[in-house]
Every structure is written in C-alpha cells, then in structure tokens.
Design an enzyme around this catalytic site. Structure first.
Site, mmCIF file in Angstrom:
data_model
loop_
_atom_site.group_PDB
_atom_site.id
_atom_site.type_symbol
_atom_site.label_atom_id
_atom_site.label_comp_id
_atom_site.label_asym_id
_atom_site.label_seq_id
_atom_site.Cartn_x
_atom_site.Cartn_y
_atom_site.Cartn_z
ATOM 1 N N MET A 22 0.815 -1.211 0.000
ATOM 2 C CA MET A 22 0.000 0.000 0.000
ATOM 3 C C MET A 22 0.850 1.263 0.000
ATOM 4 O O MET A 22 0.393 2.314 0.404
ATOM 5 C CB MET A 22 -0.924 -0.010 1.231
ATOM 6 C CG MET A 22 -2.045 -1.016 1.119
ATOM 7 S SD MET A 22 -3.197 -0.581 -0.194
ATOM 8 C CE MET A 22 -4.002 -2.161 -0.420
ATOM 9 N N ASP A 146 -4.465 -10.126 2.388
ATOM 10 C CA ASP A 146 -3.443 -10.165 1.334
ATOM 11 C C ASP A 146 -2.289 -11.086 1.730
ATOM 12 O O ASP A 146 -1.124 -10.750 1.545
ATOM 13 C CB ASP A 146 -2.933 -8.757 1.034
ATOM 14 C CG ASP A 146 -2.227 -8.671 -0.320
ATOM 15 O OD1 ASP A 146 -2.464 -9.544 -1.179
ATOM 16 O OD2 ASP A 146 -1.435 -7.733 -0.511
#
Length: 503
Positions: A22, A146
């Site tokens: 991210m 994830d």
C-alpha cells in the site's frame, strides 16, 4: 552519508524505500530510543477530496491501533502511527506512516524463486507458524486480506513473520471511494473466490490464501499458473492434485491443502486452530536433533519446533584476513572515510549509538579489512559498541584491536575494555585472568582500580576469603578517607555479615 529525512520529529528515513502493498517501506531509525525501525508510508494520493482524506486518516489510526493489538511474536510490533504534515506547506496532504519492528530475514517469495519446492517439513513448519499468527489476528478480529509469499518472512532463527497486517484493511473494499472502481484489495494469485467477487471477506478467506501458499511451497508453482486470469480461475477451476506434481507429499497433507482451497468458505476448515491441528502430525518433534535437509544458506523454519526458545545465536565476529587470504580492493576515498567517521562521532555524541555503529559498519563492509586507514574506524566502532552497551560485539571488536595493536598503551586500553566486557557478560573467570595479567605492569594510578576490580570478581566467584585478603591490604595501604579504602571497608563488613572470612 547524505541528508536524511525526518518525520514526526523522531524517525529518520535512513535507506532507500522498497515498494510495499500500500505504499513504500523504508528502513529507518528512531532517534529517541536509538534503534532501527521499519517505516511504512501509506499512499494518500488515493484520497481525491478532503473528505476522503479525513476518512482515510481516521481508518489509518484505527487500523494501526487494531494491528498493534495482535500481540504475537510472528507479527512485527507496531511502535507508532505517525501523521507527518509539512509545516512549510500546510495545504499539502499529510503523509501517513506506520512505524514497526524491523525484521531481518528473507521473504518466502524470494526463497521460492531461488530454491523451488521446499522440503515437506519446512513447508509444514512455515504454514503452522502462519496458522499461529492467524489465530491471534482473527481473535482481534483482523483479517489479513493479502496473505502471500512476499508477506511472509523467515528470520535468522527460523521464525516466521507475517507482514502487512492491517494496512490493506485501512484501504479496504468497504471504502470503495478509496480504491479503484471494481478492484478488490488483495493479490489475484492468492485471492479467495468470495474476495474477488466482493461478497464478503472473513477469516476463512485468509485460510484460502494460506492454502495457496502451502500449495506453492510444496509444488514449486502457484495453484493456477499459465494462461488465463488467475482470480477467475480461483472462482471456477479446480487445482491440480498436489501428489500428481509431487508424490512424496503425504495423502493427509494433500487433503488439507485441497480443503483449504474449497470454493465455498463453509467447506474449508473451521478456523486457523483446526488447520494447525491438521499440520501437527507432520511437524518435527520436540528435541529431534536431525534437521530436514533444506536449501543451503537459509534459516530452518523447523527450528522453533525442534528447539523452542533456543538461545539467540552468538553474533558473528567481523573477520580480518590472514596471510595468504585475498582481500577486496579498497574502494573508499579518504574523504568518504573521514565523512563516515565524523558522522559516526556526531551520532555518538548525540547518544545515537546504534546508528553510529551502523554508519561505521557500512564503511568497514565496503573496504579492504587490511587498509591501515581503517584502524581508527575500527577503534571508533569498538568504542561506540561499548558506549551503547553492546558488550558481546564490543568484546569481539576490542579483541581484534588488541591482536593488531603495536603500541603498548593502546594494547593496555583494549585489554581493560576486554576485561570489562567479559565481567559484564558474566565471564568472571576470564575477566579475572585478564585483570590480573594487567596488574604487574600497571601504572601506579591504575593499580588501586585494578585491585578493586579483582576483589569484586573474586566476590562474584564466591571466593570470599581471597577477596577479603585483597580488601584488607587496600585498607591498610591507603589513607582512611580514600574512596577505595572506604569501599573496601564496606565490602569487608558485608563479607562479615554473610559469614565470610575477614580476619
């Protein structure tokens, strides 16, 4: 050495960033607690309006707090959540950072790329350690969303660390305005069908991803490789049975992997505890001495099961080439050596010992160990380690300096530091021997101090009679008001109270 950037007036970004799920992951330094850290920078450009940014900041704070609640050694500790605003440009969006424990190791993606399939016991040990982490996270509750090989790291002790908890959640699919339209959070090669379809993510979605990882560790390839959209194949296609790719996989282990890869979440194992129970029969037993043969140069993930809570490995001693051993060419300019030493001294004077040692180690790693210019660098390095109370490494550094010393006064100084390190590390017999060997040639000003240290070590070794003899001689030889005489009388009184010999 370059200019470092500081955020929140506390954390320095001290190494080039690596891409993360991210945003960016930096290696940094905490100037308050004198320790290296990992710093994750969250991408705020996903927020297109002030309202979206406010939502993101709120979620960022909440998710950082939730992640910090996962108190498990397999999750890097969260130290801080920093919001950094540029004081010179208050209209610019603040930058968001999570400050975490820095983990040294190798991620599973790189291991698989270099080594291919892992030994069955290795793969099972990695999966079992991940299960332990997931059981703690799901109890919070936090869903990773994830899980994949690049988010699983094996450190130097064989312990598995699961990375990037909570960051994906901070920008999760429940905040559609902060994600690209129709694009779910996660990685398509490891994404559960329900996650791709956007019909709800649960702890069992993490178990599906774990099944993908375990399959890849055993088969040496992803569940669905080749042509076609991997995410769609996870929705519609059945995986090739593991034993058709690798016959030595136990039948029960293949069954577990296929159960984890069931399309319907309800058909998967109940939770991470259940998966761990399935894996236990395939783990090495406690105290089993023979490790499964695995890739050379990698930490063995079965170690935590074979020798749990084993002592930390002793630090490697920096080698100095001997005669006939080739040394790398010196590639450092005088200016770079001077700059590095001055930077280390500055950090040392600010009490930033860990960072000062790191600066010097970078110099020493780049240069020819026999380069005479680096003698002062090694001397500063040893002093920094000692000041930072890293006595084990300081001991090795001073021993190297003593072995190379040609000046008598320098040698005495190094040997005194060696004795101090030994005493602090509890190696009392060796420290006693070192101090006694320094006594015959000691300058008059040092004799009293050395005798005091010898007396202290004798007491630590429960040799009270010998200590008392030495203390009485100090009392008789020194003026009554001398600090060493005062302390010696106090120690003699303690020995007497403890029933030792003082007469």
């Amino acid at each position: 050495m370059g200019q470092t950037r500081r955020i929140a007036d506390r954390y320095e970004l001290s190494a080039l960033p690596m891409p993360g799920g991210m945003g960016l992951v930096w290696e940094g330094y905490d100037i308050v607690l004198d320790r290296p850290v990992a710093i994750k920078q969250i991408r705020v450009e996903k927020a297109r309006t002030p309202a979206e940014l406010a939502v993101l900041v709120g979620r960022f704070r909440r998710e950082a707090r939730v992640t910090a609640r996962i108190e498990h050694p397999g999750v890097p500790a969260v130290y801080d959540a920093a919001i950094d605003q540029n004081a010179d440009s208050p209209d610019e969006a603040a930058e968001l950072y999570v400050v975490m424990q820095l983990i040294q190791g190798m991620d599973l993606r790189d291991i698989l790329a270099e080594q291919g399939p892992l030994p069955v016991e290795w793969a099972v040990a990695v999966a079992a350690q991940v299960c332990s982490v997931l059981s703690y996270a799901h109890a919070v509750p936090v869903v990773h969303r994830d899980l994949k090989p690049s988010n699983i790291m094996i450190d130097s002790s064989g312990a598995v660390k699961v990375l990037d908890f909570g960051v994906a959640s901070a920008l999760g699919t429940d905040t559609a305005q902060l994600t690209e339209t129709g694009r779910p959070v996660g990685t398509r090669d490891y994404m559960a069908p329900e996650q791709f379809l956007g019909v709800g993510v649960s702890p069992r979605s993490d178990l599906y991803a774990l099944g993908c990882v375990l399959y890849e560790m055993l088969a040496g390839r992803r569940v669905f490789s080749g042509t076609g959209d991997a995410a769609l194949r996870h929705v519609h296609d059945s995986p090739e049975p593991l034993r058709s790719l690798r016959p030595d996989v136990p039948v029960e282990l293949e069954r577990l992997v296929l159960d984890l890869l069931e399309k319907n979440p309800d058909d998967r194992p109940t939770d991470a505890h259940a998966v761990h129970d399935w894996l236990v029969p395939h783990l090495p037993s406690l105290g089993s001495g023979t490790a499964p043969r695995g890739p050379s140069g990698l930490a063995d993930p079965t170690l935590p099961y074979r020798t749990p809570l084993a002592p930390k490995s002793r630090p490697a001693v920096r080698a100095v080439p001997g005669p006939g051993r080739p040394a790398p060419p010196a590639a450092l300019s005088d200016a770079l050596v001077q700059e590095g030493e001055e930077e280390a001294v500055r950090l040392f004077e600010e009490g930033r010992f860990t960072q000062a040692a790191h600066v010097l180690e970078e110099l020493l790693d780049q240069a020819d160990p026999l380069d005479p210019r680096l003698s002062e660098t090694r001397r500063i390095h040893a002093g920094v380690l000692l000041a930072g109370e890293d006595f084990r490494r300081a001991l090795g550094a001073f021993r190297h300096l003593a072995a190379e010393a040609t000046d008598g006064s320098d040698l005495r100084e190094y040997r005194q530091h060696i004795a101090l390190c030994l005493a602090t590390l509890g190696e009392h017999e060796q420290a006693l021997e070192e101090y006694r060997s320094l006594l015959p040639d000691a300058p008059h000003a040092e004799v009293v101090t050395l005798r005091q240290k010898i007396a202290d070590l004798l007491l630590a070794l429960h040799r009270a009679s010998e200590a008392a003899d030495l203390l009485r001689s100090l009392v008789s030889e020194l003026p009554p008001e001398h600090p060493a005489a005062v302390r010696s009388r106090e120690l003699l009184n303690r020995i007497r109270l403890a029933g030792g010999a003082t007469e």
